[in-house]
Design an enzyme around this catalytic site. Structure first.
Site, PDB file in Angstrom:
ATOM      1  N   ASP A   1      40.499 -24.507 -29.180  1.00  0.00           N
ATOM      2  CA  ASP A   1      39.996 -24.818 -27.842  1.00  0.00           C
ATOM      3  C   ASP A   1      41.176 -25.143 -26.919  1.00  0.00           C
ATOM      4  O   ASP A   1      41.816 -26.184 -27.066  1.00  0.00           O
ATOM      5  CB  ASP A   1      39.044 -26.017 -27.910  1.00  0.00           C
ATOM      6  CG  ASP A   1      38.407 -26.304 -26.558  1.00  0.00           C
ATOM      7  OD1 ASP A   1      37.351 -25.706 -26.269  1.00  0.00           O
ATOM      8  OD2 ASP A   1      38.975 -27.104 -25.787  1.00  0.00           O
TER       9      ASP A   1
ATOM     10  N   TYR B   1      45.709 -27.014 -19.638  1.00  0.00           N
ATOM     11  CA  TYR B   1      46.537 -27.648 -20.679  1.00  0.00           C
ATOM     12  C   TYR B   1      47.962 -27.093 -20.710  1.00  0.00           C
ATOM     13  O   TYR B   1      48.842 -27.671 -21.349  1.00  0.00           O
ATOM     14  CB  TYR B   1      45.918 -27.484 -22.083  1.00  0.00           C
ATOM     15  CG  TYR B   1      44.494 -27.986 -22.226  1.00  0.00           C
ATOM     16  CD1 TYR B   1      43.921 -28.831 -21.285  1.00  0.00           C
ATOM     17  CD2 TYR B   1      43.725 -27.620 -23.321  1.00  0.00           C
ATOM     18  CE1 TYR B   1      42.612 -29.271 -21.415  1.00  0.00           C
ATOM     19  CE2 TYR B   1      42.415 -28.068 -23.466  1.00  0.00           C
ATOM     20  CZ  TYR B   1      41.865 -28.884 -22.504  1.00  0.00           C
ATOM     21  OH  TYR B   1      40.574 -29.316 -22.641  1.00  0.00           O
TER      22      TYR B   1
ATOM     23  N   LYS C   1      39.492 -22.071 -20.440  1.00  0.00           N
ATOM     24  CA  LYS C   1      38.654 -22.601 -19.346  1.00  0.00           C
ATOM     25  C   LYS C   1      39.292 -22.335 -17.993  1.00  0.00           C
ATOM     26  O   LYS C   1      40.526 -22.356 -17.875  1.00  0.00           O
ATOM     27  CB  LYS C   1      38.473 -24.119 -19.526  1.00  0.00           C
ATOM     28  CG  LYS C   1      38.151 -24.535 -20.951  1.00  0.00           C
ATOM     29  CD  LYS C   1      37.823 -26.010 -21.096  1.00  0.00           C
ATOM     30  CE  LYS C   1      37.731 -26.407 -22.557  1.00  0.00           C
ATOM     31  NZ  LYS C   1      39.015 -26.744 -23.187  1.00  0.00           N
TER      32      LYS C   1
ATOM     33  N   HIS D   1      35.656 -25.324 -16.281  1.00  0.00           N
ATOM     34  CA  HIS D   1      36.129 -26.581 -16.872  1.00  0.00           C
ATOM     35  C   HIS D   1      35.398 -27.812 -16.314  1.00  0.00           C
ATOM     36  O   HIS D   1      35.034 -28.714 -17.066  1.00  0.00           O
ATOM     37  CB  HIS D   1      37.645 -26.698 -16.618  1.00  0.00           C
ATOM     38  CG  HIS D   1      38.377 -27.513 -17.626  1.00  0.00           C
ATOM     39  ND1 HIS D   1      39.660 -27.236 -18.025  1.00  0.00           N
ATOM     40  CD2 HIS D   1      38.021 -28.608 -18.333  1.00  0.00           C
ATOM     41  CE1 HIS D   1      40.060 -28.112 -18.928  1.00  0.00           C
ATOM     42  NE2 HIS D   1      39.083 -28.966 -19.131  1.00  0.00           N
TER      43      HIS D   1
ATOM     44  N   LYS E   1      41.803 -33.132 -31.850  1.00  0.00           N
ATOM     45  CA  LYS E   1      43.206 -32.790 -31.587  1.00  0.00           C
ATOM     46  C   LYS E   1      44.123 -33.707 -32.391  1.00  0.00           C
ATOM     47  O   LYS E   1      43.876 -34.912 -32.498  1.00  0.00           O
ATOM     48  CB  LYS E   1      43.479 -32.946 -30.089  1.00  0.00           C
ATOM     49  CG  LYS E   1      44.946 -32.872 -29.704  1.00  0.00           C
ATOM     50  CD  LYS E   1      45.516 -34.249 -29.417  1.00  0.00           C
ATOM     51  CE  LYS E   1      47.006 -34.224 -29.202  1.00  0.00           C
ATOM     52  NZ  LYS E   1      47.569 -35.577 -28.985  1.00  0.00           N
ATOM     53  N   SER E   2      45.194 -33.151 -32.926  1.00  0.00           N
ATOM     54  CA  SER E   2      46.265 -33.938 -33.525  1.00  0.00           C
ATOM     55  C   SER E   2      47.482 -33.045 -33.661  1.00  0.00           C
ATOM     56  O   SER E   2      47.339 -31.827 -33.778  1.00  0.00           O
ATOM     57  CB  SER E   2      45.847 -34.455 -34.911  1.00  0.00           C
ATOM     58  OG  SER E   2      46.930 -35.148 -35.485  1.00  0.00           O
TER      59      SER E   2
ATOM     60  N   ARG F   1      46.854 -35.475 -40.448  1.00  0.00           N
ATOM     61  CA  ARG F   1      45.585 -35.684 -39.729  1.00  0.00           C
ATOM     62  C   ARG F   1      44.872 -34.358 -39.476  1.00  0.00           C
ATOM     63  O   ARG F   1      43.639 -34.298 -39.490  1.00  0.00           O
ATOM     64  CB  ARG F   1      45.846 -36.388 -38.401  1.00  0.00           C
ATOM     65  CG  ARG F   1      46.153 -37.862 -38.583  1.00  0.00           C
ATOM     66  CD  ARG F   1      46.458 -38.475 -37.243  1.00  0.00           C
ATOM     67  NE  ARG F   1      46.558 -39.919 -37.328  1.00  0.00           N
ATOM     68  CZ  ARG F   1      46.967 -40.677 -36.317  1.00  0.00           C
ATOM     69  NH1 ARG F   1      47.306 -40.129 -35.161  1.00  0.00           N
ATOM     70  NH2 ARG F   1      47.018 -41.983 -36.456  1.00  0.00           N
TER      71      ARG F   1
ATOM     72  N   ASN G   1      41.122 -34.071 -40.746  1.00  0.00           N
ATOM     73  CA  ASN G   1      40.005 -33.761 -39.848  1.00  0.00           C
ATOM     74  C   ASN G   1      39.246 -32.505 -40.282  1.00  0.00           C
ATOM     75  O   ASN G   1      38.111 -32.279 -39.863  1.00  0.00           O
ATOM     76  CB  ASN G   1      40.508 -33.594 -38.410  1.00  0.00           C
ATOM     77  CG  ASN G   1      41.086 -34.884 -37.842  1.00  0.00           C
ATOM     78  OD1 ASN G   1      40.852 -35.967 -38.377  1.00  0.00           O
ATOM     79  ND2 ASN G   1      41.859 -34.787 -36.772  1.00  0.00           N
TER      80      ASN G   1
HETATM   81  P1  NAD Z   1      40.130 -36.636 -29.765  1.00  0.00           P
HETATM   82  O1  NAD Z   1      38.894 -37.450 -29.784  1.00  0.00           O
HETATM   83  O2  NAD Z   1      40.183 -35.375 -30.539  1.00  0.00           O
HETATM   84  O3  NAD Z   1      41.306 -37.605 -30.182  1.00  0.00           O
HETATM   85  C1  NAD Z   1      42.628 -37.150 -30.307  1.00  0.00           C
HETATM   86  C2  NAD Z   1      43.559 -38.319 -30.625  1.00  0.00           C
HETATM   87  O4  NAD Z   1      43.052 -39.065 -31.731  1.00  0.00           O
HETATM   88  C3  NAD Z   1      44.922 -37.793 -31.078  1.00  0.00           C
HETATM   89  O5  NAD Z   1      45.809 -37.760 -29.997  1.00  0.00           O
HETATM   90  C4  NAD Z   1      45.361 -38.782 -32.123  1.00  0.00           C
HETATM   91  O6  NAD Z   1      46.057 -39.813 -31.487  1.00  0.00           O
HETATM   92  C5  NAD Z   1      44.073 -39.348 -32.657  1.00  0.00           C
HETATM   93  N1  NAD Z   1      43.702 -38.774 -33.965  1.00  0.00           N
HETATM   94  C6  NAD Z   1      43.376 -37.484 -34.276  1.00  0.00           C
HETATM   95  N2  NAD Z   1      43.018 -37.372 -35.559  1.00  0.00           N
HETATM   96  C7  NAD Z   1      43.106 -38.611 -36.098  1.00  0.00           C
HETATM   97  C8  NAD Z   1      42.847 -39.135 -37.384  1.00  0.00           C
HETATM   98  N3  NAD Z   1      42.443 -38.370 -38.367  1.00  0.00           N
HETATM   99  N4  NAD Z   1      43.044 -40.466 -37.566  1.00  0.00           N
HETATM  100  C9  NAD Z   1      43.466 -41.273 -36.570  1.00  0.00           C
HETATM  101  N5  NAD Z   1      43.705 -40.837 -35.322  1.00  0.00           N
HETATM  102  C10 NAD Z   1      43.529 -39.511 -35.077  1.00  0.00           C
HETATM  103  O7  NAD Z   1      40.469 -36.376 -28.220  1.00  0.00           O
HETATM  104  P2  NAD Z   1      40.817 -35.168 -27.268  1.00  0.00           P
HETATM  105  O8  NAD Z   1      42.071 -34.483 -27.628  1.00  0.00           O
HETATM  106  O9  NAD Z   1      40.704 -35.719 -25.887  1.00  0.00           O
HETATM  107  O10 NAD Z   1      39.608 -34.157 -27.478  1.00  0.00           O
HETATM  108  C11 NAD Z   1      39.629 -33.077 -28.397  1.00  0.00           C
HETATM  109  C12 NAD Z   1      39.631 -31.755 -27.680  1.00  0.00           C
HETATM  110  O11 NAD Z   1      38.545 -31.666 -26.768  1.00  0.00           O
HETATM  111  C13 NAD Z   1      40.842 -31.550 -26.765  1.00  0.00           C
HETATM  112  O12 NAD Z   1      42.021 -31.262 -27.484  1.00  0.00           O
HETATM  113  C14 NAD Z   1      40.349 -30.428 -25.906  1.00  0.00           C
HETATM  114  O13 NAD Z   1      40.409 -29.202 -26.605  1.00  0.00           O
HETATM  115  C15 NAD Z   1      38.909 -30.842 -25.662  1.00  0.00           C
HETATM  116  N6  NAD Z   1      38.728 -31.604 -24.409  1.00  0.00           N
HETATM  117  C16 NAD Z   1      38.016 -31.030 -23.406  1.00  0.00           C
HETATM  118  C17 NAD Z   1      37.827 -31.695 -22.209  1.00  0.00           C
HETATM  119  C18 NAD Z   1      37.026 -31.053 -21.117  1.00  0.00           C
HETATM  120  O14 NAD Z   1      36.980 -31.563 -20.002  1.00  0.00           O
HETATM  121  N7  NAD Z   1      36.375 -29.954 -21.397  1.00  0.00           N
HETATM  122  C19 NAD Z   1      38.380 -32.976 -22.009  1.00  0.00           C
HETATM  123  C20 NAD Z   1      39.095 -33.552 -23.049  1.00  0.00           C
HETATM  124  C21 NAD Z   1      39.258 -32.865 -24.249  1.00  0.00           C
END
Ligand code: NAD
Length: 278
Positions: free
Chosen positions: A46, A51, A76, A109, A233-234, A239, A243
């Site tokens: 995604d 980004y 997006k 988006h 995301k990571s 991780r 995940n």
């Molecule tokens: P997320 O909830 O996936 O959290 C990511 C953060 O959590 C990482 O930076 C890391 O610090 C931590 N993390 C990840 N795996 C972990 C684990 N196993 N243990 C502990 N900590 C961990 O947040 P995100 O990146 O905001 O959302 C995921 C995806 O959603 C984004 O990468 C993007 O593709 C999408 N997104 C879309 C929108 C939109 O407006 N459409 C907005 C935000 C995100």
């Protein structure tokens, strides 16, 4: 490796229920992170023009040796490009950056209801062109509220295949999810672990202990059992693997309900009705 379930969208296309999100991954780290994800078994990425890492996502897919058809890629439309001619140009640029001749899924988006005279309908009609040409296999929206979706439903022809919205245990979005289900739109949960904020919750911690999984795995599994699509995301390889490793256990109905009851309507991101950054 346990197979990731697929969800059939309202147009018959199939999407892996677990993917890999690349928001806030620096371009310099993206090839490595996406390559690790693809090696781990993720087949759904995604990204978004916003980004700034589409080029690197495309590079990682090309380098992986996988067939393009075996990786589901979403991008997006960025906020400054809602006018039809800008959207056409932006879509071409996304494909060019990725090095693809089609996207599996292309989303608006943000609805930006206070910009462009509130006209996201002509933007949607432009995405319908991409869909009809086959260059977007599916089209959808992100951050749309039921009242935005209702307008598309009434004024346009192709229904969105997905709505990608913020969902995690502190923001369960029952109203938007209910509307989407009723109108055959798949729900994608962004920030599925609340960017890490929900992981210290004692309820999640105690379930994790009992099922011998990590809090992140429990929360991701909760989404899977509710039927939503997720892409955590990571950039940390351990991780990224953790995940992905969520298909060898289940939560009971009681566990799912207990996690859903943590809802406090707490957003980590902007309110879609107010967000207006272009
Ligand atoms: P997320 O909830 O996936 O959290 C990511 C953060 O959590 C990482 O930076 C890391 O610090 C931590 N993390 C990840 N795996 C972990 C684990 N196993 N243990 C502990 N900590 C961990 O947040 P995100 O990146 O905001 O959302 C995921 C995806 O959603 C984004 O990468 C993007 O593709 C999408 N997104 C879309 C929108 C939109 O407006 N459409 C907005 C935000 C995100």
């Amino acid at each position: 490796m346990t197979a990731v379930p697929h969800i059939t969208l309202n147009n018959g296309q199939s999407i892996p229920q677990l993917g890999f999100g690349v928001f806030q991954i620096e371009p310099k780290d993206t090839v490595e992170a996406v390559s690790t994800a693809l090696r781990t078994g993720y087949r759904h990425i995604d990204t978004a023009e916003m980004y700034g890492n589409e080029k690197e996502v495309g590079e990682a897919v090309a380098k992986s040796g996988l067939d393009r058809a075996d990786v589901f890629v979403t991008s997006k439309l960025d906020n400054p490009a809602h006018r039809p001619d800008d959207a056409r140009r932006a879509f071409d640029e996304s494909l060019e950056a990725l090095g693809f001749d089609y996207l599996d899924l292309f989303l608006i988006h943000w609805p930006l209801p206070t910009k462009y005279d509130g006209d996201f309908v002509s933007t949607w009609r432009t995405l319908e062109e991409f869909y009809r040409s086959g260059r977007a296999r599916s089209i959808g929206v992100s951050n749309f509220q039921p009242h935005h979706l209702r307008r598309l439903h009434e004024e346009t022809e192709v229904p969105p295949a997905v709505n990608q919205i913020e969902i995690h245990p502190y923001l369960t979005q029952d109203d938007v999810r209910g509307f989407c289900t009723e109108h055959q739109m798949a729900v994608e949960a962004w920030s599925p672990i609340g960017q890490g904020r929900v992981l210290d919750d004692p309820v999640i911690g105690s379930i994790a202990k009992r099922v011998d999984k990590t809090p992140a795995q429990v929360v991701l599994r909760w989404h899977i059992e509710r039927g939503d699509i997720v892409f955590p995301k990571s950039i940390t390889p351990s991780r990224i693997k953790e995940n992905f490793d969520i298909f060898d256990f289940e939560l009971s109905g009681g566990d799912v309900a207990e996690i859903s009851a943590l809802n406090k309507n707490e957003r980590t991101g902007p309110d879609p009705d107010k967000f207006d950054r272009v």
